[in-house]
Motif scaffolding. Sequence first.
Motif, PDB file in Angstrom:
ATOM      1  N   GLU A 123      20.779  -1.350 -11.106  1.00  0.00           N
ATOM      2  CA  GLU A 123      21.170  -1.798  -9.764  1.00  0.00           C
ATOM      3  C   GLU A 123      20.141  -2.776  -9.197  1.00  0.00           C
ATOM      4  OE1 GLU A 123      23.949  -1.631  -6.553  1.00  0.00           O
ATOM      5  OE2 GLU A 123      24.008  -1.012  -8.655  1.00  0.00           O
ATOM      6  N   ALA A 124      18.854  -2.512  -9.443  1.00  0.00           N
ATOM      7  CA  ALA A 124      17.811  -3.423  -8.975  1.00  0.00           C
ATOM      8  C   ALA A 124      17.943  -4.789  -9.639  1.00  0.00           C
ATOM      9  CB  ALA A 124      16.432  -2.824  -9.245  1.00  0.00           C
ATOM     10  N   LEU A 125      18.255  -4.790 -10.944  1.00  0.00           N
ATOM     11  CA  LEU A 125      18.425  -6.056 -11.655  1.00  0.00           C
ATOM     12  C   LEU A 125      19.625  -6.818 -11.100  1.00  0.00           C
ATOM     13  CD1 LEU A 125      17.648  -7.993 -13.920  1.00  0.00           C
ATOM     14  CD2 LEU A 125      19.096  -6.637 -15.468  1.00  0.00           C
ATOM     15  N   ARG A 126      20.727  -6.102 -10.862  1.00  0.00           N
ATOM     16  CA  ARG A 126      21.918  -6.751 -10.330  1.00  0.00           C
ATOM     17  C   ARG A 126      21.645  -7.352  -8.954  1.00  0.00           C
ATOM     18  NH1 ARG A 126      26.211  -5.972  -6.969  1.00  0.00           N
ATOM     19  NH2 ARG A 126      25.131  -4.205  -6.032  1.00  0.00           N
ATOM     20  N   ILE A 127      20.996  -6.578  -8.094  1.00  0.00           N
ATOM     21  CA  ILE A 127      20.682  -7.072  -6.747  1.00  0.00           C
ATOM     22  C   ILE A 127      19.747  -8.280  -6.826  1.00  0.00           C
ATOM     23  CG2 ILE A 127      19.485  -6.495  -4.595  1.00  0.00           C
ATOM     24  CD1 ILE A 127      20.492  -3.611  -4.992  1.00  0.00           C
ATOM     25  N   GLY A 128      18.745  -8.205  -7.702  1.00  0.00           N
ATOM     26  CA  GLY A 128      17.810  -9.313  -7.843  1.00  0.00           C
ATOM     27  C   GLY A 128      18.472 -10.584  -8.320  1.00  0.00           C
ATOM     28  N   LEU A 129      19.407 -10.451  -9.294  1.00  0.00           N
ATOM     29  CA  LEU A 129      20.085 -11.643  -9.813  1.00  0.00           C
ATOM     30  C   LEU A 129      21.007 -12.257  -8.754  1.00  0.00           C
ATOM     31  CD1 LEU A 129      20.926 -10.520 -13.467  1.00  0.00           C
ATOM     32  CD2 LEU A 129      19.169 -12.141 -12.715  1.00  0.00           C
TER      33      LEU A 129
ATOM     34  N   ALA B  83      15.046  -0.610  -3.374  1.00  0.00           N
ATOM     35  CA  ALA B  83      14.285   0.614  -3.104  1.00  0.00           C
ATOM     36  C   ALA B  83      15.146   1.657  -2.409  1.00  0.00           C
ATOM     37  CB  ALA B  83      13.058   0.285  -2.266  1.00  0.00           C
ATOM     38  N   ALA B  84      16.018   1.224  -1.496  1.00  0.00           N
ATOM     39  CA  ALA B  84      16.909   2.165  -0.823  1.00  0.00           C
ATOM     40  C   ALA B  84      17.849   2.831  -1.825  1.00  0.00           C
ATOM     41  CB  ALA B  84      17.706   1.439   0.258  1.00  0.00           C
ATOM     42  N   THR B  85      18.319   2.069  -2.809  1.00  0.00           N
ATOM     43  CA  THR B  85      19.169   2.642  -3.850  1.00  0.00           C
ATOM     44  C   THR B  85      18.395   3.654  -4.688  1.00  0.00           C
ATOM     45  OG1 THR B  85      20.449   0.592  -3.967  1.00  0.00           O
ATOM     46  CG2 THR B  85      20.605   2.086  -5.843  1.00  0.00           C
ATOM     47  N   ALA B  86      17.166   3.299  -5.063  1.00  0.00           N
ATOM     48  CA  ALA B  86      16.331   4.224  -5.853  1.00  0.00           C
ATOM     49  C   ALA B  86      16.037   5.502  -5.062  1.00  0.00           C
ATOM     50  CB  ALA B  86      15.034   3.530  -6.245  1.00  0.00           C
ATOM     51  N   ASN B  87      15.822   5.380  -3.755  1.00  0.00           N
ATOM     52  CA  ASN B  87      15.588   6.559  -2.925  1.00  0.00           C
ATOM     53  C   ASN B  87      16.801   7.482  -2.906  1.00  0.00           C
ATOM     54  OD1 ASN B  87      13.012   5.681  -2.273  1.00  0.00           O
ATOM     55  ND2 ASN B  87      13.684   4.637  -0.405  1.00  0.00           N
ATOM     56  N   ARG B  88      17.990   6.895  -2.828  1.00  0.00           N
ATOM     57  CA  ARG B  88      19.208   7.706  -2.817  1.00  0.00           C
ATOM     58  C   ARG B  88      19.391   8.458  -4.128  1.00  0.00           C
ATOM     59  NH1 ARG B  88      21.474   3.171  -0.216  1.00  0.00           N
ATOM     60  NH2 ARG B  88      22.368   2.454  -2.199  1.00  0.00           N
TER      61      ARG B  88
ATOM     62  N   LEU C  40      10.699  -0.834  -8.886  1.00  0.00           N
ATOM     63  CA  LEU C  40      12.042  -1.395  -9.055  1.00  0.00           C
ATOM     64  C   LEU C  40      12.306  -2.495  -8.024  1.00  0.00           C
ATOM     65  CD1 LEU C  40      14.109   1.851  -9.744  1.00  0.00           C
ATOM     66  CD2 LEU C  40      13.553   0.038 -11.365  1.00  0.00           C
ATOM     67  N   ALA C  41      11.814  -2.296  -6.802  1.00  0.00           N
ATOM     68  CA  ALA C  41      11.956  -3.334  -5.783  1.00  0.00           C
ATOM     69  C   ALA C  41      11.210  -4.600  -6.185  1.00  0.00           C
ATOM     70  CB  ALA C  41      11.437  -2.814  -4.444  1.00  0.00           C
TER      71      ALA C  41
ATOM     72  N   LEU D  38       6.868 -10.091  -2.917  1.00  0.00           N
ATOM     73  CA  LEU D  38       7.756  -9.944  -1.772  1.00  0.00           C
ATOM     74  C   LEU D  38       8.742  -8.797  -1.972  1.00  0.00           C
ATOM     75  CD1 LEU D  38       8.458 -13.721  -1.047  1.00  0.00           C
ATOM     76  CD2 LEU D  38       7.215 -12.134   0.435  1.00  0.00           C
ATOM     77  N   GLY D  39       9.262  -8.670  -3.203  1.00  0.00           N
ATOM     78  CA  GLY D  39      10.162  -7.560  -3.480  1.00  0.00           C
ATOM     79  C   GLY D  39       9.470  -6.225  -3.316  1.00  0.00           C
ATOM     80  N   ALA D  40       8.222  -6.136  -3.807  1.00  0.00           N
ATOM     81  CA  ALA D  40       7.462  -4.887  -3.672  1.00  0.00           C
ATOM     82  C   ALA D  40       7.178  -4.570  -2.206  1.00  0.00           C
ATOM     83  CB  ALA D  40       6.160  -4.989  -4.457  1.00  0.00           C
ATOM     84  N   ILE D  41       6.891  -5.606  -1.409  1.00  0.00           N
ATOM     85  CA  ILE D  41       6.681  -5.376   0.031  1.00  0.00           C
ATOM     86  C   ILE D  41       7.950  -4.826   0.674  1.00  0.00           C
ATOM     87  CG2 ILE D  41       6.246  -6.527   2.230  1.00  0.00           C
ATOM     88  CD1 ILE D  41       4.379  -8.430   0.720  1.00  0.00           C
ATOM     89  N   GLY D  42       9.095  -5.421   0.316  1.00  0.00           N
ATOM     90  CA  GLY D  42      10.364  -4.908   0.839  1.00  0.00           C
ATOM     91  C   GLY D  42      10.605  -3.477   0.406  1.00  0.00           C
TER      92      GLY D  42
END
Length: 556
Positions: free
Chosen positions: A22-28, A75-80, A91-92, A152-156
């Motif tokens: 999911e992180a890869l999909r969101i990033g792309l 990160a919100a997805t990973a938390n869920r 992952l973020a 920036l992704g890690a900060i988010g």
Amino acid sequence: MSFNVVTSSFRVVRREREAGAEALRIGLIAGVAAVLFCLIGAYVALDKRDVVEGVASFAAVALAAIALVAGYTSAATANRQGRTPRRAVLLAGGAGLAVGACLALMVLATTNLGIRTILVAASPALVRALTFGTTAGSSGQIFLLLAAGFGLGAIGGALATLVPERLRRAIIRGVFVVIFAGLFRDVFFSIASNLPGGVDRMIYGSAGIRLWPAILLFAAVVAWTILRAAAGKPSAARTGGRSKLSIVLLVATVLVLPLITSDFVAQVAMLVALYMLMGMGLNIELGLAGLVDLGFVAFFAVGAYTVALLCSNGPLAIADVSFWVALPVAIVLAAVSGLVFGLPVLRVRGDYLAMATLGLGEIVRVLVLSDALAPVLGGSQGIIEIDRPVLAGISLNTPAELYYLALILAGAVAFISWRLQHARIGRAWLAIREDEDVAQALGIDPVASKLVAYSVGAAFAGAAGAVFAVLVGSVFPHSFQLLVSINVLAILVIGGLGSLPGVLVGAMVLIGLPELLREFGEFRYLFYGVALVAMMHIRPEGLWPAESTKREMADA
């Protein structure tokens, strides 16, 4: 049967992938959006406006926001899915890394493959702006983009995972306030210039807010938000008092704005007031009666051309009367036009009504441009030399003076709209909007009620057209295109259908803010589209919805 009824039983549910995928999909997806943002030329154009002077441009903030949001969402997805905070942040960072990789591939293609022959915006200037002037084609460019994306992704991700919700909201609000203060530097600088001691130069530079004032403003907003949240939920009495105070402050700001700012800001405020007038007219038709009118600009044109013909000194003038005489004539003629145009179309509903009104708007535009009416309306040459309004022997020439004229009309129209909304005819409009068949069964004449709504909305648009004619001093057909109707419709959607305060908020957001950022004019409708899509997902009821809409959304 409406589209909402047909689709109300269906809901598209996307199956969420494993956190890494999911992180890869969101990033792309975010990376493709970032690349498109650059390749349409938006990055280079927005890079010319600083938010924090010498530190961050508007383009850099927009691109950073894409990576931050990608990281936050991942990160919100990973938390869920129950991942550890460390895993969620990594992952973020991976999602942000994907954004940086997409930008790096674009830079490589720009420097090595010569794609500028196809995509004009893929220029050396874009590469230099993205990589802070590093050597073209160097590995440092790629590393910089990848590292920035990951960071920036890690900060988010850290913001979504490690930061408490109260502090997170405060930080986000602080960032938005700083961006707003820097982006609209001209407005706040003109206000600060009225203060003694050179405060304006201390806060603002030549291109944006200075670094230290930005830091102090951010800290103040964060502290205020945290303290306000710590005080707990206010009582109903305190909430009502705050609401009244907010309204008083809003009214005071509207009244004194042209006096404490520049002529340019006053002219922008004038345009906002004009679109408020038109927005309140369409709010009667669409927000209350549910009539989708895409030819609304036709009544705006009727009001403008009426005043032009009655108040012009040019060869096409049919009279030379005062604006105060021409104004009621324009309003009446616009209302009559609404009645005449409404008769053949108001027996149709929904999408068919939208297409019919669109056709009527185009008919008016073609007639104004036609050779047959050119001896009367001037054709493409328009009508010039329109006299300014004169009040107590004083000619209203400046944008600030005309702003108060439009504001007085807007106030009168708002009062009439409010009274109509709470009268018997207003309740009939609401019933027709909800279900025309049921309303007819209850004894409401839908055609007569629609004609009243159409005529009243047209009258308000005619008033706006009258003020527009004296503001510009001339009237030309190209001022009355379909996009004017689209703008007014977008104002209602953003502000909130059926809400009078929503019309003001929508006009400020969709008319005032873009006018203050005129250098980005070619991307105005791109931002409109993004704003509308975002509103439909985040706040479909609008920024300031009507009370009935709030109740409907709460019950849904």
